[in-house]
Design an enzyme around this catalytic site. Structure first.
Site, PDB file in Angstrom:
ATOM      1  N   LYS A 166      28.056  37.183  35.100  1.00 30.87           N
ATOM      2  CA  LYS A 166      29.185  36.801  35.946  1.00 30.87           C
ATOM      3  C   LYS A 166      29.793  35.507  35.402  1.00 30.87           C
ATOM      4  CE  LYS A 166      28.967  37.277  40.422  1.00 30.87           C
ATOM      5  NZ  LYS A 166      28.515  37.176  41.831  1.00 30.87           N
ATOM      6  N   THR A 212      36.902  39.567  43.515  1.00 37.56           N
ATOM      7  CA  THR A 212      37.183  38.482  44.454  1.00 37.56           C
ATOM      8  C   THR A 212      38.642  38.413  44.883  1.00 37.56           C
ATOM      9  OG1 THR A 212      35.509  37.177  43.258  1.00 37.56           O
ATOM     10  CG2 THR A 212      36.649  36.117  45.084  1.00 37.56           C
TER      11      THR A 212
END
Length: 343
Positions: free
Chosen positions: A218, A276
């Protein structure tokens, strides 16, 4: 349904993961689920995976780790939220105490040595912003609330670019426990949070052993951007986690950084996920904004393998509608790209 290169992944919360809920998202076009290990334990990991498998064995299941991530602790007395008002003062302390309206605890030590007056802390993807006004000790600082909001339990914390980031282990003991539980349940993908270097990825790879699991890094920290090529080489794919990334670097840089990461994945043949706030307004509203739909299309045009819904499906008021909007936008954009390539 038309086959698309870009697939939809949805975050599932334990208290919402019923066969009926998963089946509804699957019928709308969801083909992967994410488990946020910051909010689960081995038992709930097993429950979620079992429920998802009962709907379809073809759904890909991802669990992300906590990684070397700063988070607030649980709220005092099991409260669901504490309002932090703009202009009020609050202490921020390293340790495991329960967070109150007067003192926020983080899972990081030496805050007084790492931070200085003027540094800012961004909590919950920047929904809450604190500014350091005084060093209170080796592990504590006093802050003023610059942007206030309701603080929940175990929220992510990022620091402004001028701050020194406290050292944290690449793989926590909780990560090891959750990874082991996920492997026992047949997880498909592990995404390691807050990767800082290729060595962080290699440490997680060692935890996986010979399990047939895809490992994503990530990208959500400043350090990761400085070691991006090496991180990509060590991982099977990259996940652009724009929430925390946008709190670690100036927000206007995020689109260019996303483009850079997606180009790197295309060039090296690595898999990619964009996540997100893709449909953030649909946490409440039944329809998306035009900008949000354009954001989905951009991910498709950049070649994302997955677009990941987070709070929209874990907590939002319109989870099925979010998946439906994303599927329809992916289909339309993919059809346009097919027409362009045929010319």
């Amino acid at each position: 349904m038309k086959p698309n290169r870009t697939n939809i992944m949805a975050t599932l919360a334990d208290n919402r993961t019923t066969p009926e809920f998963v089946a509804e998202l699957y019928s709308r076009g969801m083909r992967g689920v994410r488990i946020n290990s910051a909010h689960v334990n081995p038992e709930s990991i097993g429950r979620i995976i079992s429920t998802v498998r009962s709907v379809s064995p073809d759904i890909r299941i991802l669990m992300d780790t906590k990684g070397p991530e700063m988070r607030t602790t649980a709220l005092v007395d099991g409260l669901e939220g504490i309002m932090l008002e703009k202009g009020t003062e609050v202490a921020v302390t390293g340790g495991s105490g329960q967070t109150t309206a007067r003192e926020i605890y983080l899972n990081a030590m030496s805050l007084g040595k790492c931070l200085k007056s003027g540094n800012r802390l961004f909590i919950d993807d920047g929904a809450i912003v604190l500014e350091v006004v005084e060093i209170a000790g080796n592990d504590s600082v006093k802050c003023v609330v610059v942007d206030g909001a309701v603080l929940g339990s175990r929220k992510s914390v990022s620091l402004s670019e001028d701050a020194v980031i406290p050292k944290l282990p690449a793989v926590s003991e909780r990560d090891r426990i959750n990874i082991a539980a996920a492997l026992d349940c047949g997880i498909d993908i592990i995404a390691h949070s807050f990767v800082r270097s290729a060595d962080d990825v290699r440490q997680v790879r060692a935890e996986l052993g010979n399990a047939p699991v895809t490992l994503y890094a990530k990208v959500e920290s400043r350090e990761a951007l400085e070691d991006l090529d090496e991180i990509a080489a060590a991982a099977d794919g990259l996940l652009v986690a724009r929430g925390d990334l946008g709190a670690q670097i100036p927000i206007e840089r995020v689109p260019a950084v996303q483009a850079r990461i997606m180009e790197l994945c295309r060039r090296t043949g690595k898999s990619s996920i964009v996540s997100t706030q893709i449909l953030q307004s649909m946490m409440v509203n039944a329809a998306p904004t035009r900008a949000e739909v354009s954001d989905i299309a951009l991910g498709v045009m950049q070649g994302a393998d997955w677009l990941l819904l987070t709070g929209e499906t874990a907590l939002g008021a319109h989870p099925a509608e979010c998946v439906d909007v994303m599927r329809r936008t992916i289909e339309e954009t993919s059809e346009y790209l097919s027409l362009c390539s045929a010319k």
